[in-house]
Enzyme design. Structure first.
Site, PDB file in Angstrom:
ATOM      1  CG  MET A  19      37.772  48.028  56.385  1.00  0.00           C
ATOM      2  SD  MET A  19      37.469  46.784  55.119  1.00  0.00           S
ATOM      3  CE  MET A  19      37.120  45.344  56.105  1.00  0.00           C
ATOM      4  CG  ASP A  38      33.222  58.582  60.966  1.00  0.00           C
ATOM      5  OD1 ASP A  38      33.647  57.601  60.332  1.00  0.00           O
ATOM      6  OD2 ASP A  38      33.840  59.672  61.039  1.00  0.00           O
ATOM      7  CB  VAL A  95      38.991  54.657  63.597  1.00  0.00           C
ATOM      8  CG1 VAL A  95      37.613  54.768  64.239  1.00  0.00           C
ATOM      9  CG2 VAL A  95      40.023  54.187  64.604  1.00  0.00           C
ATOM     10  CD  GLU A  97      45.810  48.802  61.015  1.00  0.00           C
ATOM     11  OE1 GLU A  97      44.658  48.924  61.454  1.00  0.00           O
ATOM     12  OE2 GLU A  97      46.395  47.706  60.959  1.00  0.00           O
ATOM     13  CE  LYS A 102      43.129  50.376  64.244  1.00  0.00           C
ATOM     14  NZ  LYS A 102      41.824  50.332  63.596  1.00  0.00           N
ATOM     15  CB  SER A 124      45.070  45.217  58.497  1.00  0.00           C
ATOM     16  OG  SER A 124      44.094  46.075  58.013  1.00  0.00           O
ATOM     17  CG  HIS A 145      41.503  41.170  59.820  1.00  0.00           C
ATOM     18  ND1 HIS A 145      42.527  40.486  59.220  1.00  0.00           N
ATOM     19  CD2 HIS A 145      41.366  42.319  59.120  1.00  0.00           C
ATOM     20  CE1 HIS A 145      42.978  41.186  58.199  1.00  0.00           C
ATOM     21  NE2 HIS A 145      42.296  42.304  58.128  1.00  0.00           N
ATOM     22  CG  ASN A 195      46.827  41.227  56.061  1.00  0.00           C
ATOM     23  OD1 ASN A 195      46.544  40.805  54.940  1.00  0.00           O
ATOM     24  ND2 ASN A 195      46.106  42.147  56.678  1.00  0.00           N
TER      25      ASN A 195
HETATM   26  P1  NAD Z   1      38.819  54.530  56.179  1.00  0.00           P
HETATM   27  O1  NAD Z   1      39.878  55.555  56.122  1.00  0.00           O
HETATM   28  O2  NAD Z   1      38.025  54.227  54.940  1.00  0.00           O
HETATM   29  O3  NAD Z   1      37.759  54.916  57.326  1.00  0.00           O
HETATM   30  C1  NAD Z   1      38.110  55.288  58.623  1.00  0.00           C
HETATM   31  C2  NAD Z   1      36.946  56.025  59.255  1.00  0.00           C
HETATM   32  O4  NAD Z   1      37.238  56.239  60.636  1.00  0.00           O
HETATM   33  C3  NAD Z   1      36.669  57.393  58.636  1.00  0.00           C
HETATM   34  O5  NAD Z   1      35.293  57.485  58.292  1.00  0.00           O
HETATM   35  C4  NAD Z   1      37.011  58.371  59.759  1.00  0.00           C
HETATM   36  O6  NAD Z   1      36.199  59.548  59.752  1.00  0.00           O
HETATM   37  C5  NAD Z   1      36.737  57.519  60.994  1.00  0.00           C
HETATM   38  N1  NAD Z   1      37.420  57.977  62.211  1.00  0.00           N
HETATM   39  C6  NAD Z   1      38.710  58.382  62.324  1.00  0.00           C
HETATM   40  N2  NAD Z   1      38.969  58.718  63.610  1.00  0.00           N
HETATM   41  C7  NAD Z   1      37.828  58.504  64.306  1.00  0.00           C
HETATM   42  C8  NAD Z   1      37.464  58.657  65.667  1.00  0.00           C
HETATM   43  N3  NAD Z   1      38.327  59.123  66.566  1.00  0.00           N
HETATM   44  N4  NAD Z   1      36.203  58.357  66.031  1.00  0.00           N
HETATM   45  C9  NAD Z   1      35.314  57.910  65.136  1.00  0.00           C
HETATM   46  N5  NAD Z   1      35.595  57.732  63.826  1.00  0.00           N
HETATM   47  C10 NAD Z   1      36.837  58.030  63.417  1.00  0.00           C
HETATM   48  O7  NAD Z   1      39.514  53.206  56.744  1.00  0.00           O
HETATM   49  P2  NAD Z   1      39.180  51.676  56.389  1.00  0.00           P
HETATM   50  O8  NAD Z   1      39.847  51.299  55.115  1.00  0.00           O
HETATM   51  O9  NAD Z   1      37.717  51.448  56.572  1.00  0.00           O
HETATM   52  O10 NAD Z   1      39.996  50.930  57.545  1.00  0.00           O
HETATM   53  C11 NAD Z   1      39.537  50.895  58.874  1.00  0.00           C
HETATM   54  C12 NAD Z   1      40.294  49.829  59.644  1.00  0.00           C
HETATM   55  O11 NAD Z   1      40.079  48.564  59.018  1.00  0.00           O
HETATM   56  C13 NAD Z   1      41.810  50.012  59.699  1.00  0.00           C
HETATM   57  O12 NAD Z   1      42.276  49.578  60.949  1.00  0.00           O
HETATM   58  C14 NAD Z   1      42.292  49.109  58.581  1.00  0.00           C
HETATM   59  O13 NAD Z   1      43.631  48.662  58.761  1.00  0.00           O
HETATM   60  C15 NAD Z   1      41.317  47.956  58.696  1.00  0.00           C
HETATM   61  N6  NAD Z   1      41.140  47.169  57.482  1.00  0.00           N
HETATM   62  C16 NAD Z   1      41.061  47.754  56.264  1.00  0.00           C
HETATM   63  C17 NAD Z   1      40.868  46.969  55.133  1.00  0.00           C
HETATM   64  C18 NAD Z   1      40.725  47.602  53.767  1.00  0.00           C
HETATM   65  O14 NAD Z   1      40.854  46.866  52.764  1.00  0.00           O
HETATM   66  N7  NAD Z   1      40.456  48.877  53.666  1.00  0.00           N
HETATM   67  C19 NAD Z   1      40.732  45.579  55.249  1.00  0.00           C
HETATM   68  C20 NAD Z   1      40.774  45.004  56.518  1.00  0.00           C
HETATM   69  C21 NAD Z   1      40.982  45.804  57.624  1.00  0.00           C
END
Ligand code: NAD
Length: 408
Positions: A19, A38, A95, A97, A102, A124, A145, A195
């Site tokens: 994301m 990150d 980051v 979920e 968070k 999400s 979102h 959702n």
């Molecule tokens: P992901 O696992 O692909 O990426 C998460 C990133 O966060 C990683 O690069 C990780 O290194 C980084 N991270 C973790 N802890 C951290 C910290 N303390 N400081 C800085 N960086 C940190 O996750 P994603 O799929 O991109 O999802 C991220 C958010 O978006 C979640 O809340 C998820 O629910 C939401 N979301 C995801 C989707 C989807 O389809 N993947 C859609 C909408 C919303």
């Protein structure tokens, strides 16, 4: 924060995963300089390379010229830590979920950022007020979102917390416009508009697998209705493992009958498109979902093990249960004031969930059927299948006066 309009000039994104990458491009494409953090430096490096690749691809495709690609890329910079982003107007967190994670990040940012800065989460489904409560500026916290892939999908749900100021919502709406998004304001509830409605819809689809249907049949009916993808193809794209891992982590929901097919697929490493197999089979390098008889055999086995007497499920029943589940939850969202209008709910489903455009969205579709008819059909399902079909109060009220959702 003053009540005067506020334009976001500089932003930061926390998280360089799926994301974060798309969100960074949305900002850079809209002309907003963005700093990227990150806690995994390797992830950030890969993410910067992937953004550069995406822009290079757009140049090759002739969508933008080299100068534009260079300008967009120049707007994206890696930041070593939170201290480096203290001057930004907006931070979007993307980051993992996890509420505690968070909250920890928001608490830390709150202590460092300038007082007028806005803090947003791309969660999400998590509680925006619980995230905001970790800060001393809950009036400047909201949900932004985005949908995956964020730089392509049009929809942006802007989640209003209990204390979010109107001027903060306006700033978010202004940013949504600059990014070319269709922005819809949602109240704060689990899953927001999109959702939250998806849950009962998918639940019906999953239950029908146990009762007698197969994934390809359910998808074929919904795609025949005009959905871009049926629910099982959608799970293959998103990754079946995401919910499976979340259930494992939370230690709840893993025993529910309706997730047993998902569990079994994940145990076999069938996570969806990314692993070449999920509800469907994918040839290497292909996104073409191919019917897989092994999945049918697995569905049959799981439902028999659970003691279901399988029966033929007609296309009409598949459509009825999936659509009415969406409409009934949509009506609850409307009556609770989570969505401001039925039209907003339709915008969410048209732009984020592949609902067929010619039907106008789930609420417009229900209005076309007539709410008295929808009410009767929900009551019929309630008699056959139980309380989960109890019609939302609003449907009965509107039906009684011959009105539709759009008249409200
Ligand atoms: P992901 O696992 O692909 O990426 C998460 C990133 O966060 C990683 O690069 C990780 O290194 C980084 N991270 C973790 N802890 C951290 C910290 N303390 N400081 C800085 N960086 C940190 O996750 P994603 O799929 O991109 O999802 C991220 C958010 O978006 C979640 O809340 C998820 O629910 C939401 N979301 C995801 C989707 C989807 O389809 N993947 C859609 C909408 C919303």
């Amino acid at each position: 924060m003053s009540q005067t309009p506020f334009t976001i000039q500089r932003a930061a994104v926390i998280g360089a995963g799926t994301m974060g990458r798309g969100i960074v491009m949305c900002l850079a494409n809209a002309g907003v300089p963005v700093q990227w953090v990150d806690n995994n430096p390797q992830m950030l490096e890969q993410a910067l390379a992937s953004v550069a690749d995406t822009y290079a691809h757009s140049v090759r495709q002739g969508r933008i010229d080299q100068a534009e690609a260079d300008a967009r890329l120049a707007r994206v910079t890696a930041a070593a830590d939170y201290a480096a982003i203290r001057e930004v107007d907006l931070v979007i967190e993307a980051v993992y979920e996890n509420l505690e994670l968070k909250q920890k990040i928001f608490r830390e940012l709150d202590g460092l950022l300038k007082p007028e800065a806005i803090l947003a989460s791309n969660t999400s489904a998590l509680d925006i007020d619980a995230i905001a409560a970790a800060t001393r500026r809950p009036q400047q916290v909201l949900g932004l979102h985005f949908f995956s892939p964020a730089h392509i999908m049009k929809l942006l749900e802007i989640v209003r917390g209990a204390q979010t100021l109107p001027v903060v919502l306006e700033a978010a709406l202004g940013l949504g416009k600059r990014m070319g998004k269709v922005s819809v304001v949602s109240g704060n509830c689990h899953g927001f508009i999109g959702n939250r409605m998806l849950r009962p819809y998918v639940l019906e689809a999953r239950k029908m697998l146990l009762e007698g249907a197969y994934p390809y049949q359910v998808d074929a009916v919904l795609q025949g209705f005009g959905f871009a993808m049926g629910p099982f193809r959608m799970y293959d794209v998103v990754g079946i493992d995401l919910e499976w891992r979340a259930r494992q982590l939370a230690g709840i929901g893993q025993d529910a009958p309706e997730v047993q097919v998902d569990n079994r697929l994940c145990e076999l490493g069938r996570f969806g498109q990314k692993s070449g197999n999920g509800y469907y089979h994918y040839e290497p390098g292909s996104r073409q979902a191919e019917h897989d008889v092994e999945v049918d055999a697995l569905v049959l086995k799981v439902s028999e093990e659970l003691g279901f007497q399988r029966r033929e499920i007609s296309p009409e029943e598949i459509l009825e249960r999936c659509l009415l589940a969406l409409v009934n939850e949509g009506a609850k969202i409307l009556q609770e004031g989570i969505a401001e209008s039925a039209h907003d709910i339709d915008l969410v489903y048209l732009n984020g969930y592949g609902f067929p455009a010619d039907k106008g969205g789930p609420m417009a579709w229900a209005d076309q059927q007539g709410l008295a008819d929808i009410h009767q059909r929900l009551l019929a399902l309630e008699t056959k299948q139980g309380d989960q079909w109890n019609p939302a109060r609003l449907i009965g009220e509107l039906a009684a006066v011959g009105k539709g959702f759009a008249d409200r």
